[in-house]
Design a protein around this motif. Structure first.
Motif: not given
Length: 80
Positions: A15-20, A66-76
């Motif tokens: 989940e990202d910071r925006s709730g997506r 993973l969610r980074d400090s800016r709220g972005r999602i990183w997907i392996a």
């Protein structure tokens, strides 16, 4: 109306910071975006599918998210 998930099995969820919500499958990633509704409990989502044509190195997104400090999602993926 939701489009079907590209693969029958969801292998990772984030989940990202925006709730997506991001669903990783063996055939790409699906992003679910909540739609605002007046009634509590009547949540609905729009969805968008991402694959190799959208820049994923591989469509197999069955590893970790993973969610980074800016709220972005990183997907392996299996391709990196």
């Amino acid at each position: 109306m939701l489009k079907p998930v590209p693969a029958g099995t969801v292998l990772s969820i984030g989940e990202d910071r925006s709730g997506r919500i991001y669903l990783g499958t063996q055939r790409g990633v699906v992003r679910l975006t909540p739609l605002l509704r007046a009634e509590p409990g009547a949540e609905e989502f729009s969805n968008e599918r991402f694959g190799v044509a959208d820049g994923l190195p591989s469509a197999t997104a069955n590893w970790r998210q993973l969610r980074d400090s800016r709220g972005r999602i990183w997907i392996a993926t299996t391709g990196g």
